[in-house]
Design an enzyme around this catalytic site. Structure first.
Site, PDB file in Angstrom:
ATOM      1  N   ALA A  68       0.794  -1.050  -0.035  1.00 36.05           N
ATOM      2  CA  ALA A  68       0.025   0.089  -0.008  1.00 36.05           C
ATOM      3  C   ALA A  68       0.814   1.201   0.099  1.00 36.05           C
ATOM      4  O   ALA A  68       0.548   2.387  -0.392  1.00 36.05           O
ATOM      5  CB  ALA A  68      -0.959   0.062   1.165  1.00 36.05           C
ATOM      6  N   LYS A 121       3.732   1.832  -1.505  1.00 38.17           N
ATOM      7  CA  LYS A 121       4.331   2.080  -2.690  1.00 38.17           C
ATOM      8  C   LYS A 121       3.296   2.402  -3.679  1.00 38.17           C
ATOM      9  O   LYS A 121       3.583   3.546  -4.409  1.00 38.17           O
ATOM     10  CB  LYS A 121       4.656   0.404  -3.327  1.00 38.17           C
ATOM     11  CG  LYS A 121       6.275   0.129  -2.772  1.00 38.17           C
ATOM     12  CD  LYS A 121       6.827  -1.200  -3.418  1.00 38.17           C
ATOM     13  CE  LYS A 121       8.089  -1.847  -3.197  1.00 38.17           C
ATOM     14  NZ  LYS A 121       8.571  -2.836  -3.860  1.00 38.17           N
ATOM     15  N   ASP A 161      12.486  -3.754  -8.191  1.00 37.39           N
ATOM     16  CA  ASP A 161      13.207  -4.651  -7.371  1.00 37.39           C
ATOM     17  C   ASP A 161      14.394  -4.029  -6.780  1.00 37.39           C
ATOM     18  O   ASP A 161      14.924  -2.993  -7.576  1.00 37.39           O
ATOM     19  CB  ASP A 161      13.798  -5.788  -8.433  1.00 37.39           C
ATOM     20  CG  ASP A 161      14.359  -6.945  -7.482  1.00 37.39           C
ATOM     21  OD1 ASP A 161      13.803  -7.332  -6.359  1.00 37.39           O
ATOM     22  OD2 ASP A 161      15.618  -7.647  -7.984  1.00 37.39           O
ATOM     23  N   SER A 162      14.656  -4.128  -5.576  1.00 43.44           N
ATOM     24  CA  SER A 162      15.798  -3.353  -4.880  1.00 43.44           C
ATOM     25  C   SER A 162      16.512  -4.094  -3.723  1.00 43.44           C
ATOM     26  O   SER A 162      16.355  -5.196  -3.537  1.00 43.44           O
ATOM     27  CB  SER A 162      15.337  -2.289  -4.271  1.00 43.44           C
ATOM     28  OG  SER A 162      14.020  -2.483  -3.274  1.00 43.44           O
ATOM     29  N   TYR A 222      17.733  -2.971   5.227  1.00 43.85           N
ATOM     30  CA  TYR A 222      19.089  -2.606   5.868  1.00 43.85           C
ATOM     31  C   TYR A 222      19.075  -1.290   6.327  1.00 43.85           C
ATOM     32  O   TYR A 222      20.176  -0.625   6.549  1.00 43.85           O
ATOM     33  CB  TYR A 222      20.002  -3.016   4.820  1.00 43.85           C
ATOM     34  CG  TYR A 222      20.107  -4.501   4.532  1.00 43.85           C
ATOM     35  CD1 TYR A 222      21.114  -5.325   5.115  1.00 43.85           C
ATOM     36  CD2 TYR A 222      19.281  -4.957   3.606  1.00 43.85           C
ATOM     37  CE1 TYR A 222      21.021  -6.761   4.862  1.00 43.85           C
ATOM     38  CE2 TYR A 222      19.279  -6.424   3.164  1.00 43.85           C
ATOM     39  CZ  TYR A 222      20.436  -6.924   3.691  1.00 43.85           C
ATOM     40  OH  TYR A 222      20.358  -8.610   3.481  1.00 43.85           O
ATOM     41  N   ASP A 223      18.026  -0.748   6.153  1.00 48.73           N
ATOM     42  CA  ASP A 223      18.061   1.117   6.567  1.00 48.73           C
ATOM     43  C   ASP A 223      18.882   1.167   8.019  1.00 48.73           C
ATOM     44  O   ASP A 223      19.516   2.396   8.406  1.00 48.73           O
ATOM     45  CB  ASP A 223      16.662   1.563   6.801  1.00 48.73           C
ATOM     46  CG  ASP A 223      15.975   1.738   5.403  1.00 48.73           C
ATOM     47  OD1 ASP A 223      16.762   2.147   4.606  1.00 48.73           O
ATOM     48  OD2 ASP A 223      14.596   1.536   5.044  1.00 48.73           O
ATOM     49  N   HIS A 225      17.310   5.461  -3.401  1.00 47.76           N
ATOM     50  CA  HIS A 225      17.349   4.839  -4.664  1.00 47.76           C
ATOM     51  C   HIS A 225      15.755   4.642  -5.385  1.00 47.76           C
ATOM     52  O   HIS A 225      15.721   4.784  -6.535  1.00 47.76           O
ATOM     53  CB  HIS A 225      17.948   3.356  -4.364  1.00 47.76           C
ATOM     54  CG  HIS A 225      17.162   2.716  -3.223  1.00 47.76           C
ATOM     55  ND1 HIS A 225      16.956   3.242  -2.055  1.00 47.76           N
ATOM     56  CD2 HIS A 225      16.705   1.496  -3.041  1.00 47.76           C
ATOM     57  CE1 HIS A 225      16.475   2.457  -1.069  1.00 47.76           C
ATOM     58  NE2 HIS A 225      16.419   1.187  -1.928  1.00 47.76           N
TER      59      HIS A 225
END
Lengths: 197, 197
Positions: B11, B13, B70-71, B155-156, B181
């Protein structure tokens, strides 16, 4: 006899190098045969850096021509890692099973045609007069999904060398020595060691 | 209005992309707004492959222009890994804490000047008539040794963006969106989306 220090306490490595250098006028001694000196940590970004740092430390501490090696596995689908982190891939140093299990888990969804890998060994020879030689041996293969075989150590149970169907943990030690990354690196170093004899 | 499918059930995104595209004549719908279709597994070797595969599947199944992303994080000292394996680095899919803890453990001996990393996001737009666009946004920074901050995910908590002293988990969401990013990738895709309106 010219004495050369192999910066290792591993009896198998010492025996192997002695076998290779028999009748060459080079006598190999190990770290247990010299006064203790502080070990540099292996924090290099490459196998070459680590092997060279170890050989330099040994040569500086003892005044002897010194050989050191560093090795690991470079997995294509992991961009060449675990690489220099092979022995501590799972976060704990030297837990072979945990390291191998983690690589298998990371590769779960990686298809068979992208499971290539190479065992890599670099060996460095440092002569106190200043000469430094670094060589690299590679052994290509693919990673299977379940470990098998009782020989070897590290990632041997999941690595099938090119041209074979057995894992490197299923090869007899002499057969492995003849083909392996470590065997190839030592073969490249051999003329330089003989020249010291 | 031109309808564009974002191949996601997230939601946040969806809301973000709708915010960006307000008043452009483009209406964003999500996977929950269309008939279900089988998800392709994310087994590509690159972020680009994964984003493109997802967008192609969505466009083929729905006949709508479709966006997918994709990230992950690319750590310099891990040769760009975890990369496409970011969400399953520890071997279990989606266990953020285990993934982050493993990266920290692997980097224990990596000195501060070699702890660079980049968050990477690729976004793909596939139009059923045949057009395919793939863009990439990167966010450079360094990895700290202990996580901190409550925002974000993945990983934030260990990523400090260049030019900042806070981790990306310590940035307010809007601040993160503007620099991240993902924000950069969407910005690069924006003209192509607007052109559909």
């Amino acid at each position: 006899m010219t004495r050369v220090l192999l910066a290792s306490r591993n009896a198998k490595k010492l025996a192997e190098l002695r076998r290779i250098l028999v009748d060459t006028g080079v006598e190999i001694i190990g770290l247990d045969d010299v006064e203790p000196f502080p070990d540099a940590p292996e924090t290099g970004a490459t196998f070459e850096e680590n092997a060279l740092a170890k050989a330099r430390d040994a040569a500086a501490a003892t005044g002897l021509p010194s050989v050191a090696d560093d090795s690991g596995i470079a997995v294509d689908a992991l961009n060449g890692m675990p690489g220099v982190l092979s022995a501590r891939w799972s976060g704990k140093h030297g837990d072979d099973q945990a390291n191998l299990d983690l690589v298998l888990a990371q590769l779960t969804d990686v298809p068979d045609d992208r499971r290539g890998a190479a065992f890599v060994c670099t060996a460095a020879l440092v002569v106190p007069s200043g000469e430094e030689i670094v060589v690299r041996g590679e052994w290509r293969g693919t990673l299977v999904r379940f470990g098998r075989g009782e020989n070897g150590f590290g990632y041997d149970p999941i690595f099938v060398p090119e041209g074979d169907t057995r894992t490197s943990a299923e090869l007899a030690p002499a057969e492995k020595d003849a083909k392996s990354h470590r065997g190839r690196a030592l073969a490249l170093l051999l003329p330089h060691l003989r020249a010291l004899g």
